[in-house]
Structure formats: structure tokens, C-alpha cells
Design a protein around this motif. Structure first.
Motif, PDB file in Angstrom:
ATOM      1  N   ILE A 146       0.672   5.067  -5.522  1.00 52.98           N
ATOM      2  CA  ILE A 146       0.890   4.861  -6.960  1.00 52.98           C
ATOM      3  C   ILE A 146      -0.107   3.848  -7.498  1.00 52.98           C
ATOM      4  O   ILE A 146      -0.751   4.070  -8.537  1.00 52.98           O
TER       5      ILE A 146
ATOM      6  N   SER B 228       2.866   8.066 -15.524  1.00 54.53           N
ATOM      7  CA  SER B 228       2.892   6.724 -16.111  1.00 54.53           C
ATOM      8  C   SER B 228       2.879   6.757 -17.633  1.00 54.53           C
ATOM      9  O   SER B 228       3.186   5.755 -18.280  1.00 54.53           O
TER      10      SER B 228
ATOM     11  N   LEU C 120       8.659   6.611 -11.306  1.00 51.25           N
ATOM     12  CA  LEU C 120       7.671   5.778 -10.613  1.00 51.25           C
ATOM     13  C   LEU C 120       8.208   4.365 -10.409  1.00 51.25           C
ATOM     14  O   LEU C 120       8.074   3.783  -9.323  1.00 51.25           O
TER      15      LEU C 120
ATOM     16  N   VAL D  74       0.550  10.765 -10.728  1.00 56.60           N
ATOM     17  CA  VAL D  74       0.922   9.392 -11.103  1.00 56.60           C
ATOM     18  C   VAL D  74       0.400   9.027 -12.488  1.00 56.60           C
ATOM     19  O   VAL D  74       1.130   8.452 -13.306  1.00 56.60           O
TER      20      VAL D  74
ATOM     21  N   ASN E  64       8.040   7.915 -16.069  1.00 56.66           N
ATOM     22  CA  ASN E  64       7.680   6.527 -15.778  1.00 56.66           C
ATOM     23  C   ASN E  64       8.832   5.802 -15.089  1.00 56.66           C
ATOM     24  O   ASN E  64       8.607   4.910 -14.264  1.00 56.66           O
TER      25      ASN E  64
ATOM     26  N   GLU F  91      -3.685   5.414  -7.512  1.00 55.17           N
ATOM     27  CA  GLU F  91      -3.942   6.389  -8.562  1.00 55.17           C
ATOM     28  C   GLU F  91      -3.977   5.751  -9.946  1.00 55.17           C
ATOM     29  O   GLU F  91      -4.563   6.306 -10.880  1.00 55.17           O
TER      30      GLU F  91
ATOM     31  N   ILE G 231       5.096   0.181 -15.071  1.00 48.59           N
ATOM     32  CA  ILE G 231       4.783   0.505 -13.680  1.00 48.59           C
ATOM     33  C   ILE G 231       3.985  -0.636 -13.050  1.00 48.59           C
ATOM     34  O   ILE G 231       4.239  -1.032 -11.908  1.00 48.59           O
TER      35      ILE G 231
ATOM     36  N   ARG H 296       2.273  12.542  -5.641  1.00 48.95           N
ATOM     37  CA  ARG H 296       0.830  12.346  -5.464  1.00 48.95           C
ATOM     38  C   ARG H 296       0.058  13.309  -6.367  1.00 48.95           C
ATOM     39  O   ARG H 296       0.361  14.495  -6.446  1.00 48.95           O
TER      40      ARG H 296
ATOM     41  N   VAL I 176       8.956   2.355  -6.762  1.00 44.70           N
ATOM     42  CA  VAL I 176       8.365   1.062  -6.407  1.00 44.70           C
ATOM     43  C   VAL I 176       9.448   0.044  -6.084  1.00 44.70           C
ATOM     44  O   VAL I 176       9.304  -0.786  -5.180  1.00 44.70           O
TER      45      VAL I 176
ATOM     46  N   VAL J 155       4.524   3.397  -1.408  1.00 44.74           N
ATOM     47  CA  VAL J 155       4.163   3.543  -2.824  1.00 44.74           C
ATOM     48  C   VAL J 155       2.740   3.083  -3.085  1.00 44.74           C
ATOM     49  O   VAL J 155       2.338   2.926  -4.237  1.00 44.74           O
TER      50      VAL J 155
END
Length: 352
Positions: A116, A92, A101, A88, A98, A119, A136, A85, A105, A113
Motif C-alpha cells: 500500500i 485511496s 485500505l 491502491v 479508502n 503504490e 491512508i 494490489r 493498515v 501492507v
């Protein structure tokens, strides 16, 4: 400034290499413990706690964090993922983080998630155009498409600009993903934007051709029927068939699922146009690929729509006429010659 002593200048690279070796050793130990028994795994998780964000940006550490998401229980993995948190947006754009992330997911329940997607919301246009950020967004559409933040992003930022995004080097992957994995109303919204944004021009684009192919693969019957009509009327299908990029989109149109009389009618008109230009198309390697797609289409049975037989016979007739009119020897030596021979063997008279 003060010049760096020669001894330190020589020692600095060595110190950096030693530091990297130590970090690689730590990551290897963490990975071994994660893959071992419950006690070792619990020990590795304790060592990861509080350091997930840091390791996510590390070449070897990002693999350790991904393994933790896969191997640990959902609650433990969710707790580890929550440490991302506030990071993100930066993650990314990282060539290492990346993947962390994306893995979160893929393996975690959508509710864990949601942060994500939230953000990434601002500025989303930059994210979906980024070579890592687009990944992402694709994973969110595939695995967490029902999240309010994801739905909002698709409806307000992606669908209205689908034609523009479809021409972008990275953003076109997101448009294709919505067509393949979005909800029916989302696919329809994207399709409508594409149909009103110049489909033939999109097909000629090196990235847009894949969006048009996805439209014919995943779009609804009505949208595909309109798309076929647009390609046939708004542009020269023969020119598209010989274009380095558009020929792929036209081939996808010929391979589309014939699940309605409107599509069968449009395919018939398109096939007749291509058949009339068979001698010209045979001179182009891209045109030959389109002719092969047409030949395969003619070989596929369509018992539900009797009207489909007329244009199939016309396509065969036009191709035979092209051969009898005399084709250059170099064309006969290409795959087009094999296509002609296969169609000639299946001519109506041969069945008598």
C-alpha cells in the motif's frame, strides 16, 4: 441517435433498484456468516476470494471487507488484502475503498501492507492533499511507520515541505500525524521545517493553527523553546491572541509542557507581554480564551524552575491593575470577570 422507448426508460430505474437490493442482500448474508461460527466464516471467505477489490468500492461491500480483515485470522486477512494490489491508488480516492485500505493498515502486520505504501509513493503529493488519501497516509504513519516506503515518504516528501503542507485543507492532517506519531528524528525534521517557514503566518492560517498546536504538544523541548521565541519576537503576541485562528496556537503555547528552563523563560516573557495587554485582550472573545490559558498556566505548580514564580506574580499584578483601572461593565459580565476574581483570590497577600 435512436430514442429510448418509453417503457424501457421507465423500467431502467426499477432494474437498477432491484440490482442494488440484490447486492445489499449478498453483503448482509456475507456479514452474518463472517460474524457466525468457523464454518460459516470459512464459507464467507471463499465467496469473498477473488472479489475483494470489487466489493471494496461498494457502499455495503466495503464494510464486509473491513469486517473480514478484523474477524479472520491474520493469514486469511493478509491473503484477502493482497487482492488490492494494483488498485491502491484508485482505492485511496474512493469514498468507500479508502476505509478498506485504512482498516488493512490498522489490523494487519506492517509487512502485509507494505504494498500500500509502495503504490502510494507516486505521486505522493497528490495523495496527501486528497480528502481520502490523507487518511491512508495518516494510518500508515501511525501503524506502519517503520516501513522503508513510509520512512522515505516522510523524509523526502513530507518533512521538507511541512510548512507548505501545513496550510492545506487535507495535507495538514498528515503533518500533525508525523508530529504526534513519527519517530523522534522525523518529528525534529518536521519541526525544523516549520520553524524556518514562518511560524506566525502558519498560526494565522485556519489549517496551519492545528499544526502549530501539534508542535507545542509533541515537539521536543528545544524546538518548542524556539517556537515560543519566534511567536514572541517575529509577531505581535497580542495581535495573535485576538486572531480568530492564531489564538488557538497561542493557547497551545501557554499549555505546553514546561520541561526546561529555556521554555520557562520564554513562557515568562510571553505571559508578561500578554498581561500588559490584558485590558485590550479582554475586549475580544479570542483574547479572553488566551487569558484563561494564561490563568491556568499560573495555577499549575512548577517546582523544578524557581524562576517561573516571578512572571506569575507579574501576570497576577498586571491583571489586578487592569481591574483597578476600571473595566467596562460588559467585560466584567463575561468569563474575564471570573478569571480576574479567581486570580485575585490567589494573590500573594491573600495567603498572609
Amino acid at each position: 441517435g435512436v430514442a429510448m422507448p418509453a417503457a424501457w426508460a421507465q423500467a431502467k430505474p426499477t432494474a437498477l433498484a432491484m440490482s442494488l437490493d440484490v447486492e445489499a442482500g449478498v453483503c448482509a448474508a456475507l456479514m452474518r456468516d463472517l460474524e457466525a461460527g468457523e464454518v460459516e466464516q470459512a464459507s464467507a471467505v471463499e465467496r469473498l476470494r477473488g472479489a475483494v477489490a470489487r466489493w471494496s468500492f461498494h457502499a455495503s461491500g466495503c464494510r464486509v471487507v473491513q469486517a473480514a480483515f478484523e474477524l479472520c485470522t491474520a493469514d486469511v486477512a493478509a491473503a484477502l488484502a493482497s487482492e488490492l494490489r494494483g488498485s491502491v491508488q484508485r482505492a485511496s480516492e474512493s469514498k468507500h475503498a479508502n476505509f478498506v485500505l485504512a482498516k488493512a493498515v490498522e489490523v494487519l502486520p506492517a509487512e502485509h501492507v507494505a504494498f500500500i505504501a509502495e503504490e502510494l509513493s507516486s505521486p505522493i503529493s497528490a495523495v496527501i492533499r486528497h480528502k481520502y488519501g490523507c487518511r491512508i497516509m495518516c494510518r500508515l504513519i501511525e501503524h506502519a511507520g517503520a516501513l522503508p516506503a513510509v520512512v522515505r515518504l516522510i523524509e523526502s516528501d513530507i518533512a521538507p515541505r511541512a510548512s507548505e503542507l501545513g496550510r492545506h485543507e487535507f495535507a495538514h492532517f498528515v503533518v500533525v500525524c508525523v508530529l504526534a506519531h513519527g519517530f523522534p528524528e522525523q518529528r525534529r525534521s518536521v519541526a525544523q521545517a516549520l520553524l524556518s517557514g514562518g511560524l506566525a503566518c502558519l498560526a494565522r492560517n485556519r489549517h496551519g493553527r492545528f499544526v502549530v498546536e501539534a508542535l507545542f504538544a509533541h515537539g521536543g523541548p528545544e524546538d518548542r523553546s524556539v517556537a515560543l521565541e519566534l511567536l514572541r519576537r517575529a509577531a505581535d503576541p497580542v495581535d495573535l491572541a485576538m486572531h480568530s485562528h492564531a489564538h488557538g496556537a497561542l493557547g497551545a503555547a501557554l499549555r505546553t509542557n514546561v520541561d526546561g528552563p529555556a521554555i520557562a523563560k520564554e513562557l515568562g516573557a510571553l505571559a508578561s507581554t500578554l498581561a500588559a495587554a490584558a485590558p485590550l485582550l479582554a475586549q475580544s472573545k479570542f483574547g479572553q480564551r488566551v487569558l484563561h490559558a494564561a490563568e491556568k498556566m499560573c495555577a499549575t505548580p512548577l517546582p523544578r524552575f524557581a524562576a517561573a514564580g516571578a512572571w506569575r506574580q507579574e501576570l497576577s499584578r498586571q491583571l489586578r491593575c487592569a481591574v483597578s483601572a476600571g473595566m467596562p461593565a460588559r467585560v466584567e459580565d463575561t468569563c474575564y470577570g471570573e478569571l480576574i476574581r479567581s486570580m485575585w483570590a490567589r494573590r500573594p497577600e491573600a495567603a498572609i
